[in-house]
Design an enzyme around this catalytic site. Structure first.
Site, PDB file in Angstrom:
ATOM      1  N   LYS A   1     -25.203 -39.562  -8.622  1.00 13.74           N
ATOM      2  CA  LYS A   1     -24.521 -39.135  -9.843  1.00 13.74           C
ATOM      3  C   LYS A   1     -23.551 -40.234 -10.237  1.00 13.74           C
ATOM      4  O   LYS A   1     -22.880 -40.834  -9.382  1.00 13.74           O
ATOM      5  CB  LYS A   1     -23.752 -37.825  -9.586  1.00 13.74           C
ATOM      6  CG  LYS A   1     -22.766 -37.431 -10.680  1.00 13.74           C
ATOM      7  CD  LYS A   1     -23.451 -37.087 -11.995  1.00 13.74           C
ATOM      8  CE  LYS A   1     -22.430 -36.824 -13.124  1.00 13.74           C
ATOM      9  NZ  LYS A   1     -23.104 -36.625 -14.427  1.00 13.74           N
TER      10      LYS A   1
ATOM     11  N   CYS B 261     -20.718 -44.515 -20.745  1.00 14.61           N
ATOM     12  CA  CYS B 261     -19.357 -44.308 -20.258  1.00 14.61           C
ATOM     13  C   CYS B 261     -18.398 -44.380 -21.440  1.00 14.61           C
ATOM     14  O   CYS B 261     -18.680 -45.008 -22.465  1.00 14.61           O
ATOM     15  CB  CYS B 261     -19.003 -45.358 -19.210  1.00 14.61           C
ATOM     16  SG  CYS B 261     -19.226 -47.034 -19.789  1.00 14.61           S
TER      17      CYS B 261
HETATM   18  C1  LIG Z   1     -21.507 -38.395 -21.133  1.00 11.06           C
HETATM   19  C2  LIG Z   1     -20.546 -38.886 -20.068  1.00 11.06           C
HETATM   20  C3  LIG Z   1     -19.780 -37.698 -19.502  1.00 11.06           C
HETATM   21  C4  LIG Z   1     -19.574 -39.844 -20.699  1.00 11.06           C
HETATM   22  C5  LIG Z   1     -21.323 -39.669 -18.980  1.00 11.06           C
HETATM   23  C6  LIG Z   1     -22.055 -38.823 -17.942  1.00 11.06           C
HETATM   24  C7  LIG Z   1     -23.287 -38.146 -18.483  1.00 11.06           C
HETATM   25  C8  LIG Z   1     -23.388 -36.766 -18.527  1.00 11.06           C
HETATM   26  C9  LIG Z   1     -22.293 -35.852 -18.089  1.00 11.06           C
HETATM   27  O1  LIG Z   1     -21.808 -35.973 -16.932  1.00 11.06           O
HETATM   28  O2  LIG Z   1     -21.932 -35.009 -18.946  1.00 11.06           O
HETATM   29  N1  LIG Z   1     -24.501 -36.167 -19.025  1.00 11.06           N
HETATM   30  C10 LIG Z   1     -25.571 -36.910 -19.490  1.00 11.06           C
HETATM   31  O3  LIG Z   1     -26.599 -36.367 -19.961  1.00 11.06           O
HETATM   32  N2  LIG Z   1     -25.500 -38.268 -19.432  1.00 11.06           N
HETATM   33  C11 LIG Z   1     -24.397 -38.915 -18.958  1.00 11.06           C
HETATM   34  O4  LIG Z   1     -24.390 -40.172 -18.954  1.00 11.06           O
END
Ligand SMILES: CC(C)(C)CCc1c(C(=O)O)[nH]c(=O)[nH]c1=O
Length: 310
Positions: A44, A129
């Site tokens: 993750k 990010c």
């Molecule tokens: C959207 C962010 C929270 C900035 C990064 C983590 C992420 C998330 C998340 O942790 O919400 N979900 C996704 O589908 N793609 C991602 O890259």
């Protein structure tokens, strides 16, 4: 039928592995992936400090995919570096460490620590990010992406990859590929992350399906397959000497075949893994193998990147 892949000095028995974010937050989940038919494992996306993430409901399964606004729940980078230290690289399954600092500085601190450990794992830097407030996610800000990559190659000397958001305009494919091409140690680009800020509505309750961001979340699964394939093919064309990792909408051997035909070296599975479990790797590999047999292909190289136009 040989499904093996050799790339970036790694060898994988299967081209299939998890998309970062799915079934990879805790060590027991990562161990379960390592024990499955997955050809590799990715963690993750991690931040400097542990994060609980957004309030629930923050994930919902949909008729043709999923929506999520998890908010980067993770155990903090030290937890994943420790996992990477203890990981058994000898079993032939590469480990990738996804990095998504809450700021460029956080990302650089994490990569600096990773560089010091000099482990066999490879970083996948998540360009979805956060950027500075008032700016779009880093991957949609070409100057911010270049600035971050300039800083990364100064503190991380080894091969790394980036996870890209989907692009929807040929000029954006050109602009992002021009940025990425400037970094010789960028070994792979993963296309795509979820399609951002979708909104799904529950008609009966007249409510959004998820709570964070008033219901806005990243779309995954079958809904995103055509966009994922376009991004894979367009970046593979523009970056012929780098690897493209396909991600988005893979639920079957045929869809894994599509990604590889479009130029993907290996393929990540997100929503389908979340909904089906690690058995998906064995099923999809078997379907891919059967499809190859029916077409007379013995290896992935026989058709990789060979999509034609009618
Ligand atoms: C959207 C962010 C929270 C900035 C990064 C983590 C992420 C998330 C998340 O942790 O919400 N979900 C996704 O589908 N793609 C991602 O890259």
């Amino acid at each position: 039928i040989d499904l093996s892949v050799s790339w970036l000095g790694l060898s994988m028995a299967s081209p299939l592995f998890n998309a970062s974010g799915v079934m990879c937050r805790h060590a027991d989940e990562l161990d379960r992936l390592a024990a499955s038919c997955a050809g590799a494992v990715i963690t993750k996306s991690c931040t400097l400090e542990p994060r609980a993430g957004n309030p629930e409901p923050r994930y919902a399964a949909l008729p043709f995919g999923s929506i999520n606004s998890m908010g980067l729940p993770n155990e903090g980078f030290r937890y994943y570096l420790d996992y990477a230290r203890r990981y058994d690289y000898g079993r032939g399954k590469p480990l990738f460490v996804s990095v998504s600092g809450m700021s460029a500085d956080e990302t650089l601190t994490i990569l600096g620590e990773l560089a010091r450990l000099d482990l066999p794992c490879l970083p996948e830097v998540n360009l979805s990010c956060p950027n500075v407030p008032g700016k779009p996610q880093t991957g949609y800000d070409f100057a911010a992406s270049a600035a971050l990559l300039d800083a990364i190659v100064r503190i991380y000397p080894k091969t790394f990859g980036v996870k890209l958001p989907p692009y929807f305009d040929p000029v954006h494919f050109d602009m992002m590929a021009d940025v990425l091409r400037a970094y010789p140690t960028l070994g792979f680009v993963t296309c795509i992350n979820s399609i951002g800020n979708a909104l799904v509505v529950d008609v009966e309750r007249e409510l959004a399906l998820i709570r964070p961001k008033d219901g806005l979340g990243g779309l995954g699964g079958s809904y995103v397959l055509p966009t994922a394939l376009a991004n894979v093919r367009e970046f593979a064309r523009r970056l012929p000497d780098r690897h493209v990792v396909g991600c988005g909408g893979v639920t079957s051997g045929a869809e894994a075949f599509m990604h590889i035909l479009c130029g993907a070296t290996v393929v990540q599975i997100g929503t389908c893994l979340y909904e089906e479990g690690p058995g998906a790797f064995e099923r999809i590999a078997a379907e891919l193998s059967a499809l190859m047999r029916s077409k007379g292909y013995r290896t992935l190289d026989a058709f990789r990147g060979r999509l034609g136009t009618p």
